[in-house]
Scaffold this motif. Sequence first.
Motif, PDB file in Angstrom:
ATOM      1  N   ARG A 238      33.647  34.291  36.304  1.00  0.00           N
ATOM      2  CA  ARG A 238      33.780  35.645  36.831  1.00  0.00           C
ATOM      3  C   ARG A 238      32.395  36.250  37.067  1.00  0.00           C
ATOM      4  O   ARG A 238      31.461  36.015  36.305  1.00  0.00           O
ATOM      5  N   THR A 239      32.268  37.037  38.116  1.00  0.00           N
ATOM      6  CA  THR A 239      31.011  37.687  38.456  1.00  0.00           C
ATOM      7  C   THR A 239      31.097  39.169  38.104  1.00  0.00           C
ATOM      8  O   THR A 239      32.086  39.830  38.436  1.00  0.00           O
ATOM      9  N   PRO A 240      30.099  39.722  37.429  1.00  0.00           N
ATOM     10  CA  PRO A 240      30.122  41.154  37.120  1.00  0.00           C
ATOM     11  C   PRO A 240      30.230  41.978  38.399  1.00  0.00           C
ATOM     12  O   PRO A 240      29.626  41.652  39.417  1.00  0.00           O
ATOM     13  N   SER A 241      31.010  43.043  38.343  1.00  0.00           N
ATOM     14  CA  SER A 241      31.200  43.895  39.516  1.00  0.00           C
ATOM     15  C   SER A 241      30.351  45.146  39.424  1.00  0.00           C
ATOM     16  O   SER A 241      29.801  45.482  38.372  1.00  0.00           O
TER      17      SER A 241
ATOM     18  N   GLU B 276      22.419  39.991  43.754  1.00  0.00           N
ATOM     19  CA  GLU B 276      21.902  38.707  44.231  1.00  0.00           C
ATOM     20  C   GLU B 276      21.580  37.766  43.074  1.00  0.00           C
ATOM     21  O   GLU B 276      21.496  36.550  43.259  1.00  0.00           O
ATOM     22  N   ARG B 277      21.400  38.350  41.872  1.00  0.00           N
ATOM     23  CA  ARG B 277      21.128  37.552  40.677  1.00  0.00           C
ATOM     24  C   ARG B 277      22.251  37.739  39.654  1.00  0.00           C
ATOM     25  O   ARG B 277      22.015  37.764  38.445  1.00  0.00           O
ATOM     26  N   ALA B 278      23.462  37.877  40.150  1.00  0.00           N
ATOM     27  CA  ALA B 278      24.587  38.251  39.297  1.00  0.00           C
ATOM     28  C   ALA B 278      24.793  37.302  38.120  1.00  0.00           C
ATOM     29  O   ALA B 278      25.198  37.717  37.027  1.00  0.00           O
TER      30      ALA B 278
ATOM     31  N   SER C 211      35.380  41.364  24.690  1.00  0.00           N
ATOM     32  CA  SER C 211      34.701  40.457  25.609  1.00  0.00           C
ATOM     33  C   SER C 211      33.256  40.290  25.157  1.00  0.00           C
ATOM     34  O   SER C 211      32.642  41.212  24.623  1.00  0.00           O
ATOM     35  N   VAL C 212      32.718  39.106  25.381  1.00  0.00           N
ATOM     36  CA  VAL C 212      31.362  38.831  24.907  1.00  0.00           C
ATOM     37  C   VAL C 212      30.331  39.593  25.728  1.00  0.00           C
ATOM     38  O   VAL C 212      29.211  39.826  25.276  1.00  0.00           O
ATOM     39  N   SER C 213      30.721  40.028  26.936  1.00  0.00           N
ATOM     40  CA  SER C 213      29.839  40.826  27.780  1.00  0.00           C
ATOM     41  C   SER C 213      30.692  41.731  28.654  1.00  0.00           C
ATOM     42  O   SER C 213      31.716  41.291  29.182  1.00  0.00           O
ATOM     43  N   GLY C 214      30.296  43.002  28.793  1.00  0.00           N
ATOM     44  CA  GLY C 214      31.037  43.924  29.642  1.00  0.00           C
ATOM     45  C   GLY C 214      30.940  43.506  31.096  1.00  0.00           C
ATOM     46  O   GLY C 214      29.844  43.428  31.653  1.00  0.00           O
ATOM     47  N   LEU C 215      32.072  43.236  31.734  1.00  0.00           N
ATOM     48  CA  LEU C 215      32.072  42.694  33.091  1.00  0.00           C
ATOM     49  C   LEU C 215      32.182  43.760  34.176  1.00  0.00           C
ATOM     50  O   LEU C 215      31.963  43.479  35.346  1.00  0.00           O
ATOM     51  N   ASP C 216      32.558  44.976  33.783  1.00  0.00           N
ATOM     52  CA  ASP C 216      32.647  46.067  34.752  1.00  0.00           C
ATOM     53  C   ASP C 216      32.543  47.387  33.998  1.00  0.00           C
ATOM     54  O   ASP C 216      32.543  47.396  32.761  1.00  0.00           O
ATOM     55  N   PRO C 217      32.440  48.519  34.707  1.00  0.00           N
ATOM     56  CA  PRO C 217      32.261  49.801  34.027  1.00  0.00           C
ATOM     57  C   PRO C 217      33.397  50.167  33.072  1.00  0.00           C
ATOM     58  O   PRO C 217      33.219  51.045  32.219  1.00  0.00           O
ATOM     59  N   GLY C 218      34.545  49.509  33.206  1.00  0.00           N
ATOM     60  CA  GLY C 218      35.654  49.778  32.292  1.00  0.00           C
ATOM     61  C   GLY C 218      35.486  49.148  30.925  1.00  0.00           C
ATOM     62  O   GLY C 218      36.357  49.294  30.066  1.00  0.00           O
TER      63      GLY C 218
ATOM     64  N   ARG D  51      25.058  45.855  30.162  1.00  0.00           N
ATOM     65  CA  ARG D  51      25.757  46.859  29.359  1.00  0.00           C
ATOM     66  C   ARG D  51      26.131  48.030  30.257  1.00  0.00           C
ATOM     67  O   ARG D  51      25.398  48.376  31.196  1.00  0.00           O
ATOM     68  N   TRP D  52      27.279  48.631  29.964  1.00  0.00           N
ATOM     69  CA  TRP D  52      27.738  49.811  30.698  1.00  0.00           C
ATOM     70  C   TRP D  52      27.813  50.995  29.748  1.00  0.00           C
ATOM     71  O   TRP D  52      28.271  50.851  28.613  1.00  0.00           O
TER      72      TRP D  52
END
Length: 424
Positions: free
Chosen positions: A13-16, A24-26, A209-216, A245-246
């Motif tokens: 999955r790619t962070p949004s 470009e460095r997602a 989740s081990v890393s926040g993938l979106d602002p939610g 981080r968000w």
Amino acid sequence: MKILAVGDIHLGRTPSRLPSELAERAKEFGPAEAWRRSVDKALECGVRAVLLAGDVVEREDDFFEAYRELSSGVERLTEKGVEVIGVAGNHDVKVLPRLANQIPSFRLLGAGGEWQPHSIAEKDERVCIWGWSFPQRAVTGSPLPGVPFDRKPGINLGLLHCDRDGGSSPYAPVNTSELNHAGLDGWLLGHIHKPDNLTADSLSGYLGSVSGLDPGEPGQHGPWLIKVESARVARVEQIPLAPLRWETLTVDLSELGSAVEAKDRLLTQTRWLDESVSVSAGASNAVGLRVVLAGRTRFGASARAEIDSEDREDVYRGSGNRRYFIETIVSDTRPEIDLGELARRADPPGLLARRLLWLEEPEGHHERDRLVALARGRLEGLVNDPVWNDLHDEGALEPNPVERLREAGFRALEQLLTQTPELG
């Protein structure tokens, strides 16, 4: 004995909502990087085992990327004598067993929906992990009723991907009472991305989740380090190593002297946030901000315009060159004039003020409910337009009419007051 427990990774999955340069460095900010950092931390801490609580992989199509990243991490760990144990969740119900077949040193527990124990030992310490994996993507019943957990020597922990206290759910619904009465010493859960506050005395909850993938998924994310000593859980600590981080940053614009000053307040708030983040999550390379403009001011719209005029993709460089960017701006300011006083007028600002006051009423208020129903109908029609099908999961854009109405209403009121100086 030390164990590292890792929640939902979602490899592939790619962070949004990243700004263009970071997009470009997602991959530097995504799940693969978070997994690599987790492996580094496991080796640094000298853990005996790494546990994966399901949804290791985002979807079937991510097989090759997941194999590359997962196998690399597993190989590094097992070379140092670290066991890697996991269960399948609803996202990787098919692909994780396939990966386990390709990576013999990765142990998948509970394949086919059958509970399976696995014991690990180090010196005098013993821990038994009880795991259950999704047998198909949708599981509408709890996997716990009628299961006789035959306790093994030492600490006994459950590793489960499930929907806790979610009522009717297709994602292995369980309730807290079932977990508490299962006879185990704790539960390490996957599925919900917001982590619970796990402690040595209360080791039962979501790893997040081990890393926040979106602002939610705001706030601190990372794996959990569990220390077992003298046949008890002695310490539980979350390791904040997410590369992205968000955060929600509320900027009070009350008593603002001019619209330009809003940028100074935003910068000050961001600097304070960086000091906090540096202490709790120094590993983050980028922080996405949901900026909420609040307070009573006559400069709400113009303050937002001033911030919008700047480079929102790079608003501040914190410690370690950490990059802060604005993901979105929410206007939640209020006019300096009293709404109750304004609502007594018969002109357009007065009519709008009355409707804003209705929104402050509880459910059951006739006018409030009428406004909400009208807004919900309009918003659901937009959200359910087929044009958005490929952009979000079902229900991901569930509208919040009250908040939307309130924000739009106050912005409109501010414009009306600006056009009517004697009122503003």
